[in-house]
Design an enzyme around this catalytic site. Structure first.
Site, mmCIF file in Angstrom:
data_model
loop_
_atom_site.group_PDB
_atom_site.id
_atom_site.type_symbol
_atom_site.label_atom_id
_atom_site.label_comp_id
_atom_site.label_asym_id
_atom_site.label_seq_id
_atom_site.Cartn_x
_atom_site.Cartn_y
_atom_site.Cartn_z
ATOM 1 C CG HIS A 1 72.341 -6.613 -1.622
ATOM 2 N ND1 HIS A 1 72.036 -6.164 -2.889
ATOM 3 C CD2 HIS A 1 73.622 -7.075 -1.683
ATOM 4 C CE1 HIS A 1 73.076 -6.344 -3.679
ATOM 5 N NE2 HIS A 1 74.050 -6.891 -2.973
ATOM 6 C CB CYS B 1 70.280 -7.241 -5.829
ATOM 7 S SG CYS B 1 69.133 -7.058 -4.427
#
Length: 268
Positions: free
Chosen positions: A35, A150
């Site tokens: 992430h 992301c």
């Protein structure tokens, strides 16, 4: 959205950690499922800010729709930029990292902040998959569809920071996770209303049966077997992108997680 004094100097940080590290610790990092986010620190005030682009209703719900009892499909695939005070050093550094990549003036940062608001109001859907024609990394590879997650937000943000004058540290090398499908040329089917109005029961039932495979259930082994059959045996995938459905005829390696380096803007 925080803004700063135009005469300020703002440090820019790349943030990276394994997906779901709050639950599984470093596990996803072993598979390069990471992430990404950005951090900012005002030198004048010492205040820190974190920016992350998230799916709003869990990753699985953004990847596959809910199949309702009446046969309709309900997507919960909204995404948004989350901005909050502070940078949690422990969370990011425990299994990932925080790396300073640039400094910008307060004026440059404020231009970026305005862009972030605009981007957040126009880029509202999360997309898990990237679709390619092959697994090569040369000029023969064609991207049919890009993911919107992301990592893609961070890449857009870096490009925008560069556009307003940021100079990036070329010694910093950053890799980004992509979940890829490999397909022959995608076939446009249409939006859901067009599909239903076509009265093509084979198509309608095919889409419903495909997404039925990916509804959450308690028997994970059965679900995995059915998903394996759809992707690796039938070699088909119904792909949803910007309110349109596409039919993918998959080819080897069918599905793959990649973690390639993408240089910071203005660096080699």
């Amino acid at each position: 959205m925080p803004f700063v004094d135009p005469s300020d100097i703002v440090e820019v940080f790349a943030l990276k950690k394994p997906v779901w590290s709050f639950k599984y610790g470093p596990l996803m990092g072993f598979f390069n499922i990471m992430h990404d986010g950005l951090g900012f620190r005002s030198k004048k005030t010492g205040l820190n800010y974190t920016m992350e682009w998230y799916e709003l209703d869990q990753l699985f719900n953004c990847t596959f729709p809910h199949l309702l009892e009446d046969g309709n499909l309900k997507w919960c695939n909204q995404g948004a930029l989350c901005v909050y005070d502070g940078i949690n050093d422990t969370v990011w550094n425990q299994y990932g990292f925080i790396k300073k990549v640039s400094e910008v003036s307060g004026s440059q940062y404020n231009q970026f902040a305005n862009w972030s608001l605009y981007d957040n109001n126009t880029a509202i859907y999360y997309e898990t998959w990237s679709i390619y024609n092959n697994n090569n990394t040369d000029n023969s590879q064609i991207m049919f569809f890009d993911s919107f997650d992301c990592a893609s937000w961070v890449l857009r943000a870096f490009d925008q920071l560069y556009a307003v004058g940021a100079k990036f540290d070329g010694n910093i090398k950053l890799n980004y996770t992509r979940l890829n499908l490999y397909s022959h040329t995608p076939l446009l089917i249409g939006n859901y209303t067009q599909i239903i109005n076509s009265k093509n029961e084979t198509l309608i039932n095919g889409i419903r049966e495909f997404y039925k495979t990916f509804q959450k259930r308690s028997d994970y082994l059965e679900q995995f077997t059915e998903a394996f059959n759809e992707i690796f045996v039938k070699k088909e995938f119904y792909f949803y992108y910007n309110d349109l459905y596409w039919y993918l005829t998959l080819k080897a390696p069918f599905i793959k997680i990649t973690y390639y380096n993408i240089p910071l803007p203005g660096t080699k």
